[in-house]
Design a protein around this motif. Structure first.
Motif, PDB file in Angstrom:
ATOM      1  N   TRP A   4       0.806  -1.215   0.000  1.00  0.00           N
ATOM      2  CA  TRP A   4       0.000   0.000   0.000  1.00  0.00           C
ATOM      3  C   TRP A   4       0.843   1.271   0.000  1.00  0.00           C
ATOM      4  O   TRP A   4       0.322   2.367  -0.064  1.00  0.00           O
ATOM      5  N   ILE A   5       2.154   1.120   0.068  1.00  0.00           N
ATOM      6  CA  ILE A   5       3.042   2.276   0.026  1.00  0.00           C
ATOM      7  C   ILE A   5       3.968   2.138  -1.176  1.00  0.00           C
ATOM      8  O   ILE A   5       4.650   1.136  -1.319  1.00  0.00           O
ATOM      9  N   ARG A   6       3.967   3.151  -2.019  1.00  0.00           N
ATOM     10  CA  ARG A   6       4.901   3.147  -3.153  1.00  0.00           C
ATOM     11  C   ARG A   6       6.164   3.865  -2.714  1.00  0.00           C
ATOM     12  O   ARG A   6       6.119   5.016  -2.295  1.00  0.00           O
ATOM     13  N   PHE A   7       7.273   3.164  -2.774  1.00  0.00           N
ATOM     14  CA  PHE A   7       8.547   3.752  -2.386  1.00  0.00           C
ATOM     15  C   PHE A   7       9.172   4.445  -3.586  1.00  0.00           C
ATOM     16  O   PHE A   7       9.830   3.824  -4.399  1.00  0.00           O
ATOM     17  N   GLU A   8       8.926   5.761  -3.672  1.00  0.00           N
ATOM     18  CA  GLU A   8       9.511   6.570  -4.736  1.00  0.00           C
ATOM     19  C   GLU A   8      10.539   7.494  -4.113  1.00  0.00           C
ATOM     20  O   GLU A   8      10.271   8.131  -3.100  1.00  0.00           O
ATOM     21  N   PRO A   9      11.718   7.589  -4.696  1.00  0.00           N
ATOM     22  CA  PRO A   9      12.731   8.473  -4.103  1.00  0.00           C
ATOM     23  C   PRO A   9      12.304   9.938  -4.177  1.00  0.00           C
ATOM     24  O   PRO A   9      11.685  10.377  -5.131  1.00  0.00           O
ATOM     25  N   ASP A  10      12.635  10.673  -3.135  1.00  0.00           N
ATOM     26  CA  ASP A  10      12.410  12.115  -3.096  1.00  0.00           C
ATOM     27  C   ASP A  10      13.735  12.771  -3.491  1.00  0.00           C
ATOM     28  O   ASP A  10      14.647  12.896  -2.683  1.00  0.00           O
ATOM     29  N   LEU A  11      13.826  13.158  -4.739  1.00  0.00           N
ATOM     30  CA  LEU A  11      15.091  13.651  -5.282  1.00  0.00           C
ATOM     31  C   LEU A  11      15.575  14.932  -4.598  1.00  0.00           C
ATOM     32  O   LEU A  11      16.777  15.131  -4.435  1.00  0.00           O
TER      33      LEU A  11
END
Length: 122
Positions: A4-11
């Motif tokens: 349920w959590i998408r791990f997208e990098p915070d650039l």
């Protein structure tokens, strides 16, 4: 990984860290939509509700306005003397051992303080 959590990098946070800030952008982690919990804080989450961020305490809860007024009337050296006395008193109260104890000073604040006071504290 949690589905349920998408791990997208915070650039932005990653870039900030790599440029020497030594931490992500305040309140955010290296991942989008994942925030940090500040020191001295906690989060309350209820099923179906929003997360509520709270602090354990606020320094203002312990602020004694009468003491502040009293300290404002003192000369700077008197304030320094009071702080010194309180530090020495609190340090002495913590000195408890069942055998003789030696200490090696790092050369930091503790060393400076003890040297400045002529090793008043045993």
């Amino acid at each position: 990984m949690r589905p349920w959590i998408r791990f997208e990098p915070d650039l932005l946070s990653i870039s900030s860290y790599l440029q020497g800030r030594q931490e992500p952008v305040k309140g955010f982690s290296f991942f989008k939509h994942i925030k940090l919990v500040a020191p001295g804080s906690f989060i309350t989450v209820q099923h179906g509700g929003q997360a509520r961020y709270s602090r354990f305490f606020s320094l203002g809860e312990f602020w004694d306005t009468g003491e502040v007024d009293r300290l404002k009337r003192l000369k700077p050296q008197q304030v320094v003397d009071e702080v010194e006395e309180m530090l020495l008193k609190s340090t002495k109260a913590q000195l408890l051992a069942d055998a003789p104890v030696g200490a090696l000073c790092s050369g930091g604040v503790d060393f400076f303080d003890r040297r400045r006071h002529g090793l008043k504290v045993p």
